[in-house]
Design a protein around this motif. Structure first.
Motif, PDB file in Angstrom:
ATOM      1  N   GLN A  43       6.858  -1.458 -12.579  1.00 26.17           N
ATOM      2  CA  GLN A  43       6.116  -1.630 -11.333  1.00 26.17           C
ATOM      3  C   GLN A  43       4.645  -1.356 -11.612  1.00 26.17           C
ATOM      4  OE1 GLN A  43       7.875   1.050  -8.529  1.00 26.17           O
ATOM      5  NE2 GLN A  43       7.155   2.888  -9.553  1.00 26.17           N
ATOM      6  N   ALA A  44       3.812  -2.140 -10.991  1.00 26.90           N
ATOM      7  CA  ALA A  44       2.370  -2.005 -11.192  1.00 26.90           C
ATOM      8  C   ALA A  44       1.851  -0.772 -10.464  1.00 26.90           C
ATOM      9  CB  ALA A  44       1.657  -3.250 -10.684  1.00 26.90           C
ATOM     10  N   ILE A  45       0.995  -0.029 -11.122  1.00 30.05           N
ATOM     11  CA  ILE A  45       0.320   1.121 -10.519  1.00 30.05           C
ATOM     12  C   ILE A  45      -1.149   0.744 -10.372  1.00 30.05           C
ATOM     13  CG2 ILE A  45      -0.235   3.576 -10.753  1.00 30.05           C
ATOM     14  CD1 ILE A  45       2.804   2.944 -10.501  1.00 30.05           C
ATOM     15  N   ALA A  46      -1.622   0.752  -9.150  1.00 29.17           N
ATOM     16  CA  ALA A  46      -2.984   0.294  -8.865  1.00 29.17           C
ATOM     17  C   ALA A  46      -3.858   1.434  -8.369  1.00 29.17           C
ATOM     18  CB  ALA A  46      -2.942  -0.809  -7.813  1.00 29.17           C
ATOM     19  N   TYR A  60      -1.971   0.639 -14.686  1.00 27.92           N
ATOM     20  CA  TYR A  60      -0.951   0.494 -15.722  1.00 27.92           C
ATOM     21  C   TYR A  60       0.358   0.048 -15.083  1.00 27.92           C
ATOM     22  CZ  TYR A  60       0.481   5.183 -14.147  1.00 27.92           C
ATOM     23  OH  TYR A  60       0.883   6.243 -13.393  1.00 27.92           O
ATOM     24  N   PHE A  61       1.366  -0.181 -15.911  1.00 24.47           N
ATOM     25  CA  PHE A  61       2.698  -0.503 -15.444  1.00 24.47           C
ATOM     26  C   PHE A  61       3.618   0.673 -15.757  1.00 24.47           C
ATOM     27  CE2 PHE A  61       0.821  -4.622 -15.642  1.00 24.47           C
ATOM     28  CZ  PHE A  61       1.398  -5.304 -14.591  1.00 24.47           C
ATOM     29  N   PHE A 108       6.885  -8.311 -23.330  1.00 22.97           N
ATOM     30  CA  PHE A 108       6.332  -8.690 -22.031  1.00 22.97           C
ATOM     31  C   PHE A 108       5.230  -7.734 -21.575  1.00 22.97           C
ATOM     32  CE2 PHE A 108       9.729  -5.774 -21.034  1.00 22.97           C
ATOM     33  CZ  PHE A 108       9.250  -5.035 -19.965  1.00 22.97           C
ATOM     34  N   MET A 109       5.135  -6.558 -22.222  1.00 24.73           N
ATOM     35  CA  MET A 109       4.121  -5.581 -21.847  1.00 24.73           C
ATOM     36  C   MET A 109       2.987  -5.519 -22.869  1.00 24.73           C
ATOM     37  SD  MET A 109       5.321  -4.536 -19.011  1.00 24.73           S
ATOM     38  CE  MET A 109       4.265  -3.196 -18.589  1.00 24.73           C
ATOM     39  N   ILE A 114       1.065   1.250 -20.310  1.00 24.33           N
ATOM     40  CA  ILE A 114       2.327   1.556 -19.631  1.00 24.33           C
ATOM     41  C   ILE A 114       2.445   3.056 -19.419  1.00 24.33           C
ATOM     42  CG2 ILE A 114       3.546  -0.455 -20.544  1.00 24.33           C
ATOM     43  CD1 ILE A 114       4.988   1.470 -22.483  1.00 24.33           C
ATOM     44  N   GLY A 115       3.261   3.419 -18.472  1.00 20.21           N
ATOM     45  CA  GLY A 115       3.609   4.819 -18.219  1.00 20.21           C
ATOM     46  C   GLY A 115       5.123   4.912 -18.146  1.00 20.21           C
ATOM     47  N   ILE A 116       5.664   6.017 -18.643  1.00 21.40           N
ATOM     48  CA  ILE A 116       7.098   6.242 -18.521  1.00 21.40           C
ATOM     49  C   ILE A 116       7.316   7.627 -17.941  1.00 21.40           C
ATOM     50  CG2 ILE A 116       7.871   4.649 -20.308  1.00 21.40           C
ATOM     51  CD1 ILE A 116       8.041   6.951 -22.245  1.00 21.40           C
TER      52      ILE A 116
END
Length: 119
Positions: A43-46, A60-61, A108-109, A114-116
Protein backbone atom coordinates in the motif's frame (compact mmCIF):
# COMPACT_ATOMS: atom_id res chain seq x y z
CA UNK A 1 -42.00 -14.52 7.93
CA UNK A 2 -38.79 -16.07 9.29
CA UNK A 3 -35.40 -15.09 7.86
CA UNK A 4 -32.69 -17.73 7.55
CA UNK A 5 -28.98 -17.00 7.42
CA UNK A 6 -26.96 -18.55 4.63
CA UNK A 7 -24.09 -20.91 5.44
CA UNK A 8 -21.59 -18.12 4.76
CA UNK A 9 -23.38 -15.78 7.14
CA UNK A 10 -23.46 -18.47 9.83
CA UNK A 11 -19.77 -19.19 9.39
CA UNK A 12 -18.92 -15.49 9.58
CA UNK A 13 -20.75 -15.17 12.91
CA UNK A 14 -19.18 -18.25 14.49
CA UNK A 15 -16.25 -17.93 16.84
CA UNK A 16 -13.35 -20.22 16.07
CA UNK A 17 -11.42 -21.81 18.90
CA UNK A 18 -7.97 -20.39 19.65
CA UNK A 19 -5.13 -22.18 17.93
CA UNK A 20 -3.47 -24.86 20.04
CA UNK A 21 0.23 -25.46 20.44
CA UNK A 22 -0.09 -28.65 18.39
CA UNK A 23 -1.86 -26.83 15.54
CA UNK A 24 0.72 -24.04 15.71
CA UNK A 25 3.45 -26.67 15.18
CA UNK A 26 1.63 -27.94 12.09
CA UNK A 27 1.21 -24.40 10.81
CA UNK A 28 4.89 -23.66 11.38
CA UNK A 29 5.89 -26.72 9.33
CA UNK A 30 3.52 -25.66 6.53
CA UNK A 31 5.01 -22.16 6.49
CA UNK A 32 8.49 -23.54 5.76
CA UNK A 33 7.31 -24.78 2.35
CA UNK A 34 4.61 -22.23 1.61
CA UNK A 35 4.69 -19.53 -1.07
CA UNK A 36 3.70 -16.28 0.63
CA UNK A 37 3.53 -14.20 -2.54
CA UNK A 38 -0.28 -14.44 -2.94
CA UNK A 39 -0.62 -13.01 0.59
CA UNK A 40 1.98 -10.25 0.26
CA UNK A 41 0.37 -6.89 -0.51
CA UNK A 42 1.59 -3.32 -0.73
CA UNK A 43 0.00 0.00 0.00
CA UNK A 44 1.24 3.45 -0.85
CA UNK A 45 2.25 5.71 2.03
CA UNK A 46 1.86 9.37 1.13
CA UNK A 47 2.94 12.62 2.73
CA UNK A 48 -0.09 14.89 2.77
CA UNK A 49 1.64 17.88 4.37
CA UNK A 50 0.31 21.15 2.92
CA UNK A 51 2.79 22.75 0.56
CA UNK A 52 4.41 19.49 -0.57
CA UNK A 53 4.22 19.20 -4.39
CA UNK A 54 1.92 16.35 -5.44
CA UNK A 55 4.71 14.65 -7.38
CA UNK A 56 6.70 14.40 -4.11
CA UNK A 57 3.95 13.24 -1.77
CA UNK A 58 4.58 9.49 -2.30
CA UNK A 59 6.90 8.46 0.54
CA UNK A 60 7.19 4.70 0.12
CA UNK A 61 5.26 1.45 -0.28
CA UNK A 62 4.51 -0.59 2.82
CA UNK A 63 4.59 -4.36 2.33
CA UNK A 64 2.34 -6.45 4.51
CA UNK A 65 0.85 -9.92 4.84
CA UNK A 66 -2.89 -10.43 5.04
CA UNK A 67 -3.20 -12.45 8.25
CA UNK A 68 -6.89 -13.06 7.62
CA UNK A 69 -6.30 -14.56 4.16
CA UNK A 70 -3.35 -16.57 5.42
CA UNK A 71 -5.45 -17.96 8.27
CA UNK A 72 -8.29 -18.87 5.90
CA UNK A 73 -5.86 -20.78 3.68
CA UNK A 74 -3.60 -22.50 6.22
CA UNK A 75 -5.61 -22.75 9.42
CA UNK A 76 -9.33 -22.26 8.71
CA UNK A 77 -10.59 -24.09 11.81
CA UNK A 78 -8.69 -22.02 14.39
CA UNK A 79 -8.26 -18.38 15.30
CA UNK A 80 -4.53 -17.71 15.13
CA UNK A 81 -4.95 -14.27 16.72
CA UNK A 82 -6.85 -15.41 19.84
CA UNK A 83 -3.81 -16.49 21.87
CA UNK A 84 -1.53 -13.46 22.14
CA UNK A 85 1.62 -15.46 22.92
CA UNK A 86 1.16 -17.99 20.13
CA UNK A 87 0.25 -15.20 17.71
CA UNK A 88 3.45 -13.31 18.58
CA UNK A 89 5.42 -16.52 18.04
CA UNK A 90 3.66 -17.06 14.71
CA UNK A 91 4.32 -13.51 13.50
CA UNK A 92 8.01 -13.75 14.44
CA UNK A 93 8.26 -16.84 12.19
CA UNK A 94 6.18 -15.11 9.54
CA UNK A 95 8.61 -12.18 9.60
CA UNK A 96 11.44 -14.58 8.76
CA UNK A 97 9.41 -15.92 5.84
CA UNK A 98 8.74 -12.39 4.57
CA UNK A 99 12.45 -11.56 4.75
CA UNK A 100 13.24 -14.71 2.77
CA UNK A 101 10.62 -13.71 0.19
CA UNK A 102 12.24 -10.27 -0.11
CA UNK A 103 15.53 -12.00 -0.78
CA UNK A 104 14.01 -13.76 -3.80
CA UNK A 105 13.04 -10.55 -5.46
CA UNK A 106 10.34 -7.99 -5.65
CA UNK A 107 10.86 -6.81 -9.19
CA UNK A 108 7.58 -4.89 -9.11
CA UNK A 109 9.07 -2.68 -6.37
CA UNK A 110 12.44 -2.07 -8.07
CA UNK A 111 13.61 1.52 -7.68
CA UNK A 112 11.02 2.34 -5.01
CA UNK A 113 11.41 2.78 -1.29
CA UNK A 114 9.63 0.14 0.76
CA UNK A 115 8.71 -0.32 4.39
CA UNK A 116 7.98 -3.56 6.19
CA UNK A 117 6.33 -4.09 9.54
CA UNK A 118 8.07 -6.82 11.49
CA UNK A 119 8.34 -7.75 15.18
Amino acid sequence: EELHATEGEKAAGETKPPITLEEMGKLERQMQMFDLSPFLFNQAIANITPGIPTDEEMEYFELYISIKLLQERLCPDYDITANKWLFNYFTANLDQSVLRALNHGLSFMRGRRIGININ
